[in-house]
Design an enzyme around this catalytic site. Structure first.
Site, PDB file in Angstrom:
ATOM      1  N   HIS A  32       0.850  -1.203   0.000  1.00  8.45           N
ATOM      2  CA  HIS A  32       0.000   0.000   0.000  1.00  8.45           C
ATOM      3  C   HIS A  32       0.878   1.242   0.000  1.00  8.45           C
ATOM      4  O   HIS A  32       1.465   1.623   1.024  1.00  8.45           O
ATOM      5  CB  HIS A  32      -0.951   0.042   1.191  1.00  8.45           C
ATOM      6  CG  HIS A  32      -1.903   1.201   1.125  1.00  8.45           C
ATOM      7  ND1 HIS A  32      -3.176   1.097   0.588  1.00  8.45           N
ATOM      8  CD2 HIS A  32      -1.773   2.502   1.481  1.00  8.45           C
ATOM      9  CE1 HIS A  32      -3.780   2.279   0.638  1.00  8.45           C
ATOM     10  NE2 HIS A  32      -2.939   3.150   1.179  1.00  8.45           N
ATOM     11  N   HIS A  34       1.563   5.100  -2.628  1.00  5.50           N
ATOM     12  CA  HIS A  34       0.998   5.952  -3.685  1.00  5.50           C
ATOM     13  C   HIS A  34       2.114   6.664  -4.439  1.00  5.50           C
ATOM     14  O   HIS A  34       3.237   6.779  -3.937  1.00  5.50           O
ATOM     15  CB  HIS A  34       0.101   7.038  -3.088  1.00  5.50           C
ATOM     16  CG  HIS A  34      -0.924   6.564  -2.109  1.00  5.50           C
ATOM     17  ND1 HIS A  34      -2.077   5.927  -2.489  1.00  5.50           N
ATOM     18  CD2 HIS A  34      -0.976   6.648  -0.750  1.00  5.50           C
ATOM     19  CE1 HIS A  34      -2.808   5.647  -1.406  1.00  5.50           C
ATOM     20  NE2 HIS A  34      -2.154   6.065  -0.340  1.00  5.50           N
ATOM     21  N   THR A  78      -6.641   9.683  -4.234  1.00  7.60           N
ATOM     22  CA  THR A  78      -7.806  10.477  -4.644  1.00  7.60           C
ATOM     23  C   THR A  78      -7.412  11.822  -5.259  1.00  7.60           C
ATOM     24  O   THR A  78      -8.189  12.386  -6.020  1.00  7.60           O
ATOM     25  CB  THR A  78      -8.739  10.725  -3.450  1.00  7.60           C
ATOM     26  OG1 THR A  78      -7.990  11.352  -2.401  1.00  7.60           O
ATOM     27  CG2 THR A  78      -9.337   9.428  -2.950  1.00  7.60           C
ATOM     28  N   ARG A 125     -10.221   0.694  -6.632  1.00  4.95           N
ATOM     29  CA  ARG A 125     -10.474   1.119  -5.255  1.00  4.95           C
ATOM     30  C   ARG A 125     -11.796   1.861  -5.181  1.00  4.95           C
ATOM     31  O   ARG A 125     -12.045   2.777  -5.982  1.00  4.95           O
ATOM     32  CB  ARG A 125      -9.352   2.047  -4.811  1.00  4.95           C
ATOM     33  CG  ARG A 125      -9.330   2.341  -3.310  1.00  4.95           C
ATOM     34  CD  ARG A 125      -8.235   3.321  -3.001  1.00  4.95           C
ATOM     35  NE  ARG A 125      -7.863   3.357  -1.610  1.00  4.95           N
ATOM     36  CZ  ARG A 125      -7.263   4.404  -1.050  1.00  4.95           C
ATOM     37  NH1 ARG A 125      -6.952   5.469  -1.774  1.00  4.95           N
ATOM     38  NH2 ARG A 125      -6.938   4.379   0.228  1.00  4.95           N
ATOM     39  N   ARG A 131     -14.266  12.678   3.556  1.00  3.47           N
ATOM     40  CA  ARG A 131     -13.355  13.823   3.419  1.00  3.47           C
ATOM     41  C   ARG A 131     -12.485  13.681   2.170  1.00  3.47           C
ATOM     42  O   ARG A 131     -11.788  14.617   1.792  1.00  3.47           O
ATOM     43  CB  ARG A 131     -12.506  13.991   4.686  1.00  3.47           C
ATOM     44  CG  ARG A 131     -11.474  12.945   4.880  1.00  3.47           C
ATOM     45  CD  ARG A 131     -10.682  13.093   6.177  1.00  3.47           C
ATOM     46  NE  ARG A 131     -10.126  11.809   6.546  1.00  3.47           N
ATOM     47  CZ  ARG A 131      -9.047  11.273   5.995  1.00  3.47           C
ATOM     48  NH1 ARG A 131      -8.389  11.920   5.070  1.00  3.47           N
ATOM     49  NH2 ARG A 131      -8.626  10.081   6.363  1.00  3.47           N
ATOM     50  N   HIS A 182      -6.415  -0.495   5.804  1.00  6.70           N
ATOM     51  CA  HIS A 182      -6.120  -0.039   7.163  1.00  6.70           C
ATOM     52  C   HIS A 182      -7.060  -0.640   8.217  1.00  6.70           C
ATOM     53  O   HIS A 182      -7.570   0.072   9.094  1.00  6.70           O
ATOM     54  CB  HIS A 182      -6.157   1.492   7.230  1.00  6.70           C
ATOM     55  CG  HIS A 182      -5.514   2.167   6.036  1.00  6.70           C
ATOM     56  ND1 HIS A 182      -4.471   1.598   5.328  1.00  6.70           N
ATOM     57  CD2 HIS A 182      -5.784   3.342   5.397  1.00  6.70           C
ATOM     58  CE1 HIS A 182      -4.138   2.403   4.335  1.00  6.70           C
ATOM     59  NE2 HIS A 182      -4.910   3.455   4.348  1.00  6.70           N
ATOM     60  N   ASP A 251       2.103   2.937   3.205  1.00  6.69           N
ATOM     61  CA  ASP A 251       1.235   4.099   2.936  1.00  6.69           C
ATOM     62  C   ASP A 251       2.037   5.345   2.558  1.00  6.69           C
ATOM     63  O   ASP A 251       1.529   6.468   2.615  1.00  6.69           O
ATOM     64  CB  ASP A 251       0.281   4.413   4.090  1.00  6.69           C
ATOM     65  CG  ASP A 251      -0.826   5.379   3.657  1.00  6.69           C
ATOM     66  OD1 ASP A 251      -1.212   5.353   2.479  1.00  6.69           O
ATOM     67  OD2 ASP A 251      -1.276   6.181   4.497  1.00  6.69           O
TER      68      ASP A 251
HETATM   69  C1  0GY Z   1      -4.327   6.438   2.393  1.00  5.66           C
HETATM   70  C2  0GY Z   1      -5.200   7.293   3.195  1.00  5.66           C
HETATM   71  C3  0GY Z   1      -5.698   8.518   2.861  1.00  5.66           C
HETATM   72  C4  0GY Z   1      -5.745   9.078   1.565  1.00  5.66           C
HETATM   73  C5  0GY Z   1      -5.941   8.406   0.427  1.00  5.66           C
HETATM   74  O1  0GY Z   1      -6.288   8.243  -1.847  1.00  5.66           O
HETATM   75  C6  0GY Z   1      -6.161   9.006  -0.907  1.00  5.66           C
HETATM   76  O2  0GY Z   1      -6.199  10.232  -1.007  1.00  5.66           O
HETATM   77  O3  0GY Z   1      -5.977   7.096   0.418  1.00  5.66           O
HETATM   78  C7  0GY Z   1      -6.316   9.304   3.943  1.00  5.66           C
HETATM   79  O4  0GY Z   1      -6.358  10.533   3.836  1.00  5.66           O
HETATM   80  O5  0GY Z   1      -6.767   8.707   4.963  1.00  5.66           O
HETATM   81  O6  0GY Z   1      -4.556   5.234   2.327  1.00  5.66           O
HETATM   82  O7  0GY Z   1      -3.396   6.937   1.809  1.00  5.66           O
END
Ligand code: 0GY
Length: 295
Positions: A32, A34, A78, A125, A131, A182, A251
């Site tokens: 996990h 990004h 996101t 996903r 939020r 998570h 993460d």
């Molecule tokens: C994570 C958690 C968060 C954000 C995102 O895709 C995302 O923006 O997943 C969060 O803000 O809790 O898994 O990275």
């Protein structure tokens, strides 16, 4: 291209984490993480809820090597919406050492899906954290399931613990492998054997297609860095009870952290506390992610 400015209160990832004492087994997967941008090359989505600091593939791959991992599963963040170009670019540059989880709309075409698959995407996903994304009706997600079914992909779901009860019927109706981000975000100030986490354990007990990421101590902890003691029993419970259905990840680059930015070396050093034997570590870090993403 639209100019972008990082949110003024954004916490950027730690550029020089400590070297972990724990050495992951050969072939370990960070399942996990990004990539963000870089925004000049891969613009952030107009509908995003935050604008991060750039955190591109080169930094991710360098961190992978530094922490002693072999592979990554990169999850579309996101802030890039359903524009998966930064993700695909990272996957293609990874030399088959990364797989991806994309975000797609219900209008995605078979051609777009096969391009994603060819790049290394193996799942989508669905994000229910308000939020981060605006809510969509269940029919929207079912339409996506119908489109990805021919590819054999799985679904990653991200939700808050309080939403599990309301979403139970939808989550348990999903016909694919379902990977939960998570641990379903437990409130770790509540007892590990209490009703809230009990509901999550029941989900995994009753639905063998459900897999949990035992991730994000830094996000869930109230006791705090560097040892995140209050999160350990939650993660360890899942690892010991469902050793074949757990995944671990950093993460990185830790979006939307407000309390602190974790040291990724410290996160790796938590692994032997949540997976105390070599056999559990092998499943958590190698066998389980390899089966889902490279199998
Ligand atoms: C994570 C958690 C968060 C954000 C995102 O895709 C995302 O923006 O997943 C969060 O803000 O809790 O898994 O990275």
């Amino acid at each position: 291209m639209e100019a972008f400015t990082m949110d003024p209160d954004w916490l950027c990832f730690d550029p020089s984490p400590s070297k972990p004492k724990f050495r992951p087994p050969a072939g370990a997967v960070d399942a996990h993480c990004h990539v963000f941008g870089p925004g000049d090359e891969f613009p952030y989505a107009p509908e995003r809820k935050y604008t991060p600091c750039d955190a591109g593939k080169d930094k991710l791959f360098a961190l992978r090597d530094y922490l002693g991992f072999d592979r990554n599963v990169i999850v579309q963040a996101t802030c890039h919406g359903a524009d998966n170009r930064a993700l695909m670019d990272a996957l293609r540059a990874s030399n088959d050492k990364a797989r991806g989880v994309a975000t797609v709309r219900d209008t995605v075409s078979p051609g777009e899906l096969s391009e994603l698959h060819e790049a290394g995407v193996r799942g989508v996903r669905f994000n229910f954290v308000r939020r981060l994304v605006d809510p969509k009706p269940d029919a929207y997600y079912h339409a996506i399931i119908d489109r990805i079914a021919p590819l054999g992909w799985h679904v990653v779901i991200y939700f808050e613990a309080a939403d599990l009860e309301e979403r139970w019927n939808f989550f348990t109706s999903l016909p694919t492998t379902v990977v939960v981000d998570h641990m379903g975000r437990p409130d770790v100030t509540k007892p590990v054997d209490g009703p809230e986490f009990g509901r999550f354990i029941r989900l995994m007990d009753e639905y063998e297609n459900v897999v949990s990421k035992v991730t994000c101590p830094e996000r869930l902890s109230k006791s705090g860095a560097p040892t995140y003691d209050d999160v350990v029993p939650f993660a360890r419970t899942l690892v010991e009870r469902f050793p074949d259905r757990v995944l671990w990840g950093t993460d990185w680059p830790h979006p939307n952290m407000t309390s602190h930015m974790p040291d990724d070396g410290h996160l790796v050093d938590l692994i032997p506390r949540i997976a105390p034997t070599a056999a559990l570590q092998q499943k958590l870090l190698v066998d389980n992610p390899m089966q889902i993403y490279w199998g």
